[in-house]
Design an enzyme around this catalytic site. Structure first.
Site, PDB file in Angstrom:
ATOM      1  N   TYR A 172      16.344  77.525  53.367  1.00 14.21           N
ATOM      2  CA  TYR A 172      15.504  76.338  53.577  1.00 14.21           C
ATOM      3  C   TYR A 172      14.214  76.468  52.774  1.00 14.21           C
ATOM      4  CZ  TYR A 172      13.189  72.528  56.117  1.00 14.21           C
ATOM      5  OH  TYR A 172      12.536  71.357  56.436  1.00 14.21           O
ATOM      6  N   SER A 174       8.494  70.552  52.679  1.00 15.06           N
ATOM      7  CA  SER A 174       8.239  71.028  54.044  1.00 15.06           C
ATOM      8  C   SER A 174       7.073  71.997  53.949  1.00 15.06           C
ATOM      9  CB  SER A 174       9.480  71.769  54.548  1.00 15.06           C
ATOM     10  OG  SER A 174       9.175  72.541  55.697  1.00 15.06           O
TER      11      SER A 174
HETATM   12  P1  NAD Z   1      17.113  64.770  61.063  1.00 13.15           P
HETATM   13  O1  NAD Z   1      18.200  65.778  61.184  1.00 13.15           O
HETATM   14  O2  NAD Z   1      16.468  64.261  62.305  1.00 13.15           O
HETATM   15  O3  NAD Z   1      17.604  63.537  60.179  1.00 13.15           O
HETATM   16  C1  NAD Z   1      18.164  63.788  58.901  1.00 13.15           C
HETATM   17  C2  NAD Z   1      19.061  62.636  58.488  1.00 13.15           C
HETATM   18  O4  NAD Z   1      19.600  62.990  57.204  1.00 13.15           O
HETATM   19  C3  NAD Z   1      20.232  62.433  59.429  1.00 13.15           C
HETATM   20  O5  NAD Z   1      20.424  61.042  59.646  1.00 13.15           O
HETATM   21  C4  NAD Z   1      21.412  63.052  58.681  1.00 13.15           C
HETATM   22  O6  NAD Z   1      22.668  62.449  58.989  1.00 13.15           O
HETATM   23  C5  NAD Z   1      21.011  62.817  57.233  1.00 13.15           C
HETATM   24  N1  NAD Z   1      21.614  63.780  56.301  1.00 13.15           N
HETATM   25  C6  NAD Z   1      21.613  65.122  56.389  1.00 13.15           C
HETATM   26  N2  NAD Z   1      22.300  65.656  55.363  1.00 13.15           N
HETATM   27  C7  NAD Z   1      22.747  64.618  54.604  1.00 13.15           C
HETATM   28  C8  NAD Z   1      23.524  64.523  53.419  1.00 13.15           C
HETATM   29  N3  NAD Z   1      24.022  65.612  52.821  1.00 13.15           N
HETATM   30  N4  NAD Z   1      23.762  63.299  52.905  1.00 13.15           N
HETATM   31  C9  NAD Z   1      23.301  62.187  53.521  1.00 13.15           C
HETATM   32  N5  NAD Z   1      22.586  62.213  54.668  1.00 13.15           N
HETATM   33  C10 NAD Z   1      22.300  63.413  55.193  1.00 13.15           C
HETATM   34  O7  NAD Z   1      16.016  65.458  60.133  1.00 13.15           O
HETATM   35  P2  NAD Z   1      14.465  65.091  59.904  1.00 13.15           P
HETATM   36  O8  NAD Z   1      13.643  65.981  60.762  1.00 13.15           O
HETATM   37  O9  NAD Z   1      14.254  63.624  59.928  1.00 13.15           O
HETATM   38  O10 NAD Z   1      14.322  65.654  58.425  1.00 13.15           O
HETATM   39  C11 NAD Z   1      14.291  64.812  57.286  1.00 13.15           C
HETATM   40  C12 NAD Z   1      13.751  65.623  56.119  1.00 13.15           C
HETATM   41  O11 NAD Z   1      12.449  66.098  56.450  1.00 13.15           O
HETATM   42  C13 NAD Z   1      14.580  66.863  55.766  1.00 13.15           C
HETATM   43  O12 NAD Z   1      14.601  67.031  54.369  1.00 13.15           O
HETATM   44  C14 NAD Z   1      13.805  67.973  56.422  1.00 13.15           C
HETATM   45  O13 NAD Z   1      14.020  69.216  55.807  1.00 13.15           O
HETATM   46  C15 NAD Z   1      12.387  67.497  56.247  1.00 13.15           C
HETATM   47  N6  NAD Z   1      11.405  68.083  57.157  1.00 13.15           N
HETATM   48  C16 NAD Z   1      11.393  67.742  58.461  1.00 13.15           C
HETATM   49  C17 NAD Z   1      10.434  68.316  59.280  1.00 13.15           C
HETATM   50  C18 NAD Z   1      10.323  67.954  60.705  1.00 13.15           C
HETATM   51  O14 NAD Z   1       9.442  68.493  61.370  1.00 13.15           O
HETATM   52  N7  NAD Z   1      11.125  67.064  61.252  1.00 13.15           N
HETATM   53  C19 NAD Z   1       9.535  69.243  58.766  1.00 13.15           C
HETATM   54  C20 NAD Z   1       9.592  69.573  57.424  1.00 13.15           C
HETATM   55  C21 NAD Z   1      10.535  68.958  56.626  1.00 13.15           C
END
Ligand code: NAD
Length: 260
Positions: A154, A141
């Site tokens: 985080y 991230s």
């Molecule tokens: P989201 O919450 O929209 O989707 C995450 C998915 O992961 C969900 O389907 C959830 O059920 C699944 N999940 C969560 N914990 C889990 C576990 N312990 N085991 C199995 N499945 C699990 O999140 P997102 O925004 O798509 O984020 C995905 C990744 O990207 C994460 O690692 C997040 O930290 C990272 N990220 C996202 C952003 C952003 O802007 N969206 C920015 C930086 C980093």
């Protein structure tokens, strides 16, 4: 990506699902992993009706070592190999100051974001070593390359992901395995929508607009853009990028003070 076998964790929604769409459209065979069984089933149905490719779904909590072992075994059993791992599942935790942070939530964030990524590496890499080929993308991230107020576990977990990425690249480059991390900025997924709710419970859309106005592009990111970057990093087209944490944030992480 024709006939490439890719595991995606956190595949049911957000960045994982968006990458699944891009990869399926290019002919990759997918192992979709998530702990939300219902959402995982819906994701599989949507993908199967839109694209002709083989899809395996495995319910797993990535913070549970046995679940991880199981999704790796199930993928090898069905497809006979693993070409790519998109180590994406993660949670944000709650927004709170460093010294008041709820310890249970702190540990949960570390268990999922740090240990979950590590277990994925631990069980997928030996399969890739035997094949003498593999591509891994871990999800860090901007919080893995910068500090972010009120998100201490985080930020700690995402810096750790960036560190493990460097070590995996060093240790397994000789086996044909290239490992990178991505550092998304604010990409509009359900996780980020939830964060805006916490920032401004009365008007999350206003919090979203205010955040977007600070970005050099004046916009939040689209999950598809991240899917395209990840698809390149997971492909054979990526022949020499390894050990990097690549920001995908509209340039925001390079800002210091106010930008025009
Ligand atoms: P989201 O919450 O929209 O989707 C995450 C998915 O992961 C969900 O389907 C959830 O059920 C699944 N999940 C969560 N914990 C889990 C576990 N312990 N085991 C199995 N499945 C699990 O999140 P997102 O925004 O798509 O984020 C995905 C990744 O990207 C994460 O690692 C997040 O930290 C990272 N990220 C996202 C952003 C952003 O802007 N969206 C920015 C930086 C980093």
């Amino acid at each position: 990506m024709e006939d490439q076998v890719i595991i995606i964790t956190g595949a049911a929604m957000g960045l994982g699902y968006a990458a699944a769409e891009v990869l399926a459209s290019k002919g990759a065979k997918l192992a979709l992993v998530d702990y939300n069984e219902e959402a995982l089933k819906e994701a599989e149905e949507k993908l199967s009706s839109a694209y002709q490719t083989e899809i395996l779904t495995v319910k797993a909590d990535v913070s549970n070592e046995n679940d991880v072992k199981n999704y790796v075994d199930a993928t090898v059993e069905k497809f006979g190999k693993i070409d790519g791992l998109y180590n994406n599942a993660g949670i944000e935790g709650k927004q709170a100051g460093m010294t008041e942070y709820d310890l249970e939530v702190f540990k949960k964030v570390i268990d999922i974001n740090l240990m979950g990524v590590y277990y994925g590496l631990r069980y997928v890499i030996p399969v890739m070593q035997k094949q003498k080929f593999g591509r891994i993308v871990n999800v860090a991230s901007v919080g893995g390359i910068r500090g972010v107020l009120n998100q201490t576990p985080y930020v700690a977990s995402k810096h750790a992901v960036s560190g493990m990425t460097k070590n995996a690249a060093l240790e397994f480059g000789k086996d044909g395995i290239l490992t990178n991390a991505i550092a998304p900025g604010a990409i509009l997924t359900p996780m980020v929508a939830e964060a805006f709710k916490q920032v401004n419970p009365d008007d999350p859309k206003a919090a979203e607009a205010q955040y977007a106005s600070r970005n050099p592009t004046r916009a939040l990111g689209d999950p598809k853009d991240v899917g395209n970057l990840v698809t390149f990093l997971l492909s054979k087209e990526n022949g020499y990028v390894s050990g990097q944490t690549i920001a995908i944030d509209g340039g925001e992480s390079n800002m210091y003070g106010n930008a025009e």
